[in-house]
Design an enzyme around this catalytic site. Sequence first.
Site, PDB file in Angstrom:
ATOM      1  N   LYS A  50     -14.945  25.726  40.515  1.00  0.00           N
ATOM      2  CA  LYS A  50     -14.496  27.129  40.345  1.00  0.00           C
ATOM      3  C   LYS A  50     -14.770  26.834  42.039  1.00  0.00           C
ATOM      4  O   LYS A  50     -13.987  26.220  42.704  1.00  0.00           O
ATOM      5  CB  LYS A  50     -15.508  27.966  39.331  1.00  0.00           C
ATOM      6  CG  LYS A  50     -15.194  27.816  38.114  1.00  0.00           C
ATOM      7  CD  LYS A  50     -16.300  29.174  37.680  1.00  0.00           C
ATOM      8  CE  LYS A  50     -16.061  29.020  36.039  1.00  0.00           C
ATOM      9  NZ  LYS A  50     -16.839  30.026  34.933  1.00  0.00           N
ATOM     10  N   GLY A  63     -20.394  31.533  32.189  1.00  0.00           N
ATOM     11  CA  GLY A  63     -21.505  31.872  32.480  1.00  0.00           C
ATOM     12  C   GLY A  63     -22.792  32.374  32.408  1.00  0.00           C
ATOM     13  O   GLY A  63     -23.764  32.409  33.078  1.00  0.00           O
ATOM     14  N   ASN A 107     -14.569  22.962  35.272  1.00  0.00           N
ATOM     15  CA  ASN A 107     -14.454  23.552  36.747  1.00  0.00           C
ATOM     16  C   ASN A 107     -15.287  24.293  36.652  1.00  0.00           C
ATOM     17  O   ASN A 107     -15.751  24.948  37.392  1.00  0.00           O
ATOM     18  CB  ASN A 107     -13.758  24.702  35.716  1.00  0.00           C
ATOM     19  CG  ASN A 107     -13.164  25.894  36.222  1.00  0.00           C
ATOM     20  OD1 ASN A 107     -12.843  25.823  37.824  1.00  0.00           O
ATOM     21  ND2 ASN A 107     -13.179  26.763  35.852  1.00  0.00           N
ATOM     22  N   SER A 155     -20.006  28.150  28.812  1.00  0.00           N
ATOM     23  CA  SER A 155     -22.183  27.661  28.820  1.00  0.00           C
ATOM     24  C   SER A 155     -21.779  26.884  27.783  1.00  0.00           C
ATOM     25  O   SER A 155     -22.790  26.287  27.239  1.00  0.00           O
ATOM     26  CB  SER A 155     -22.123  28.885  27.773  1.00  0.00           C
ATOM     27  OG  SER A 155     -22.652  30.118  28.715  1.00  0.00           O
ATOM     28  N   HIS A 192      -7.208  31.573  33.803  1.00  0.00           N
ATOM     29  CA  HIS A 192      -8.606  31.341  33.108  1.00  0.00           C
ATOM     30  C   HIS A 192      -9.103  33.273  33.279  1.00  0.00           C
ATOM     31  O   HIS A 192      -8.492  33.797  34.136  1.00  0.00           O
ATOM     32  CB  HIS A 192      -9.368  31.147  34.405  1.00  0.00           C
ATOM     33  CG  HIS A 192     -11.000  31.073  34.657  1.00  0.00           C
ATOM     34  ND1 HIS A 192     -11.640  32.392  35.012  1.00  0.00           N
ATOM     35  CD2 HIS A 192     -11.438  29.785  33.310  1.00  0.00           C
ATOM     36  CE1 HIS A 192     -12.884  31.374  34.126  1.00  0.00           C
ATOM     37  NE2 HIS A 192     -12.632  30.522  33.793  1.00  0.00           N
TER      38      HIS A 192
END
Length: 254
Positions: A12, A171, A10, A211, A93
């Site tokens: 983003k 993240g 992804n 992560s 998400h």
Amino acid sequence: MADRPYIVGNWKMNGTRAMLSEARAIDRSSQRLMKVEVALAPPFTLIHAVHREVEQIGVGAQDCHAAEEGAYTGDISAAMVADAGAKFVILGHSERRENHGETNALLREKSAAALEAGMRVIMCCGETEETRDEGKAESFVTRQLKASLPENLENPADVLTVAYEPIWAIGTGRTPTVDDVASMHKAIRALLVDLYGEEQADEVRILYGGSVKPENAKELLSADEVGGALVGGASLTAESFLGIVLAAAEVQDQ
Ligand code: PGA
């Protein structure tokens, strides 16, 4: 459970055409790792270019609007992303739930729109740290997922993937324990069996996200009921993303 692990990147809000070389490198190496299904969800602006660049991997979108068309300035419909080459859409998400106020009811509409446009859906779910600390993670996530998934889905095995992404792990470099992941995925599987019956539900892959990196991928992907990974930061370079794809291939060989 579906046998090929599914590793989805992804991107983003990252990537211009300069990043097409990463997509190409991911695609070329994935051709040698056919036991893993690999896909990328670039930003809208790159879907068509990535689609043209790759031969093997899947290409998807990170969102779509619930309506077919109309006066929605700045929005993109499911038919539009499908036309650009997307074969799936990531929905629900936590960044969209939080930053754009997307509700379970809206996500149910969006998933219906994506399916109507002939795409598959990756439906995300996940709890906050506070909810986990209160010991309510599993009840929260299963409730959230149940309310977000499309109703009366006839063929979930063909069109649906679920991604469990604890918000506090996205993240941050932190991940839940393998036991916690396995236990959540088991709860999600039980919900899917309730909703769709065992035969269909067994074929729906449940990805873990939050992560995931080459260093922890093998451990996370080995957890019970984990059918792949949804990868953010580590999907932005071919080197780190392919490290995760390789880990998935190794887990397959075990
Ligand atoms: P991360 O993001 O891998 O950067 O934690 C995962 C996601 O948000 O899908």
